[in-house]
Design a protein around this motif. Structure first.
Motif, PDB file in Angstrom:
ATOM      1  N   VAL A  10      -9.930  18.851   8.136  1.00 26.78           N
ATOM      2  CA  VAL A  10     -10.257  18.705   9.711  1.00 26.78           C
ATOM      3  C   VAL A  10      -9.268  19.614  10.538  1.00 26.78           C
ATOM      4  CG1 VAL A  10     -10.351  17.273  11.589  1.00 26.78           C
ATOM      5  CG2 VAL A  10     -11.502  16.638   9.650  1.00 26.78           C
ATOM      6  N   TRP A  14      -9.739  22.974  12.892  1.00 25.89           N
ATOM      7  CA  TRP A  14      -9.301  22.976  14.463  1.00 25.89           C
ATOM      8  C   TRP A  14      -8.366  23.952  14.407  1.00 25.89           C
ATOM      9  CZ3 TRP A  14     -10.420  20.583  19.216  1.00 25.89           C
ATOM     10  CH2 TRP A  14     -11.457  19.554  18.934  1.00 25.89           C
ATOM     11  N   ALA A 135     -16.561  18.578  16.625  1.00 27.41           N
ATOM     12  CA  ALA A 135     -16.038  17.423  15.909  1.00 27.41           C
ATOM     13  C   ALA A 135     -17.409  16.905  15.111  1.00 27.41           C
ATOM     14  CB  ALA A 135     -15.705  16.567  16.989  1.00 27.41           C
ATOM     15  N   THR A 454     -12.326  13.508  15.010  1.00 31.03           N
ATOM     16  CA  THR A 454     -13.004  13.839  13.958  1.00 31.03           C
ATOM     17  C   THR A 454     -12.848  13.151  12.799  1.00 31.03           C
ATOM     18  OG1 THR A 454     -12.828  16.322  15.307  1.00 31.03           O
ATOM     19  CG2 THR A 454     -13.472  16.338  13.253  1.00 31.03           C
TER      20      THR A 454
END
Length: 470
Positions: A10, A14, A135, A454
């Motif tokens: 994650v 991002w 997300a 997320t």
């Protein structure tokens, strides 16, 4: 589930992709239709829809189907379907339209220019609610990369939320056979009490609003000649508002705008107040301005389960620098009345009109034109599996237990879904925490909190799949 691997995936997505996409999104002034009636001509909404759809198609998601749905005369909607490993369905929700610019951005910031300062990404819309699509798909991408099964997921990203979601019911009807009957709804358009844990929204206030117009003359006249003869339109507007709100305390007076607060919500308010403490005061108060009360529990209840009136705009008042000694012919005030979660918004709007228009002082010409309204929402009790999943996810990724609190804003979609799918479970959460200032100047997205959220969404989706298999 290997939480460290989920976190790593994650965070990488991002850092390598999502933040850059959100910066470009901030640059696009795709104001909601209520603030940009010529949105089709300007093309900003379509530009965002195309960018978001292109990013979604580029993700390594198994058999993902991304479609831009367009109904005649309505704002577009992004509909994404990701096949799953079970018969269940999860509906994930967000929106991509924005509030207008609003004045007061500090030096160096601008609503349409992204500025990254430390952990904060400043600019209009990133936190409310541009990050939601990223997300949702980021959570699913991490699960699939780790080989973790999940249910079928449907992602709905609308473009009308900031105008009251009036286009959304038509889309939900149109897409109903494809959506199916979700047993879990995840919406990422809400707030958080701090950036240190997962906050679960247990209620949302409703909304009734419109324009109050008081007219006393057909044209402005010299105030020296008319003062003391012609009633002042602003004074009459003030008197009419006193029927709604006690100006000394801010309390909303008519009983029709109040409801009984459930015992469970009172207990949640007490627990949230204990967690947040003085953080509830973290608004940009000017000078020696104080909150309406010093009791943190009452502050939470005031902003979640009690009505509140705001004057959000005005017409008929010239700028102070250009104001002559004229008794103005009219005053128009834009009213926003937040309603308790279980208060009927349509009935409240009718009552508001009745109270404001009846028996006007001095026989003035008075009208109240309702132009928006939405019911609030009170969450159903969480199933044991969901409560466990929320707490486990919060502890795993934030290092603290999940917290629960109502929010003072309105998400019209939630009331709609609650009626359509009464058996569904709900996770309503978001990143609108202290200082983030959605709708106002200096809006920012707290990036570490968004990354952790997320991850939490991934954890809840995985737990949903396991819930009947433990």
């Amino acid at each position: 589930m290997d939480t460290a691997s989920i976190r790593s995936r994650v965070n990488a997505l991002w850092d390598e992709s999502i933040i850059a996409e959100l910066k470009e999104y901030i640059r696009i002034p795709n104001k909601s239709v209520a603030f940009d009636p010529d949105w089709r001509t300007h093309g900003y909404m379509d530009l965002v829809v195309e960018r978001f759809s292109r990013w979604a198609r580029a993700q390594q998601l198994r058999a993902v189907a991304v479609e831009v749905v367009r109904l005649e005369g309505r704002t577009p909607l992004i509909f994404i379907e990701i096949p799953g490993d079970s018969d269940g369905t999860i509906l994930l929700y967000g929106h991509l339209d924005k509030q207008p610019e609003m004045a007061g951005w500090r030096a160096g910031l601008d609503p349409w220019q992204p500025v990254l300062e430390g952990e904060r990404l400043y600019g209009r819309g990133a936190a409310d609610d541009g990050y939601a699509l990223f997300a949702c798909l980021g959570a699913l991408s991490a699960l699939q990369a780790e080989g973790i099964p999940h249910a079928r997921c449907v992602v709905v990203i609308e473009a009308c939320e900031e105008s009251g979601s009036f286009d959304l019911p038509a889309y939900i009807d149109h897409l109903a056979p494809r959506i199916g009957r979700p047993d879990l709804v995840i919406a990422l358009d809400s707030g958080c009490g701090n950036y240190e844990q997962l906050w679960c929204t247990t209620s949302l206030r409703g909304l009734a609003g419109g324009t109050l117009t008081v007219t006393v003359l057909t044209e402005g006249v010299h105030s020296g000649a008319a003062g003391g003869v012609v009633p002042e339109s602003f004074r009459i507007a003030r008197a009419l508002l006193e029927r709604i709100e006690d100006s000394a305390t801010g309390r909303i007076l008519p009983g029709e705008f109040h409801v009984a607060i459930p015992a469970a919500r009172l207990e949640q308010a007490k627990a949230a107040a204990s967690t947040l403490g003085s953080a509830l005061r973290e608004f940009p108060f000017a000078g020696s301005t104080r909150p309406l009360t010093d009791d943190p529990v009452e502050l939470i209840l005031n902003r979640t389960w009690r009505p509140a009136l705001a004057i959000i705009g005005a017409d008929g008042l010239p700028p102070a620098a250009n104001a002559g000694n004229v008794l103005r012919p009219m005053t128009a005030l834009k009213l926003s009345l937040r309603l308790p979660p279980t208060c009927d918004a349509k009935a409240a709007s009718r009552k508001l009109k009745e109270l404001l228009e009846s028996d006007p002082p001095n026989g003035a010409q008075v009208s109240f034109t309702p132009n928006w309204g939405a019911d609030g929402w009170d969450a159903p009790p969480s199933a044991p599996w969901l409560s466990r999943a929320l707490d486990e996810a919060s502890r795993a990724y934030f290092g603290k237990p999940a917290a629960y609190m109502g929010e003072g804003g309105t998400i019209p979609f939630m009331a709609m879904l609650g009626e359509r799918f009464p058996e569904a479970q709900f996770l309503i959460t978001g990143v609108l925490g202290p200082g983030s200032n959605a709708h106002g100047p200096n809006e920012f997205l707290h990036i570490p909190a968004a990354k952790k959220l997320t991850c939490c969404v991934a954890g809840v989706i995985a737990a949903h799949f396991r819930r009947d298999r433990v």
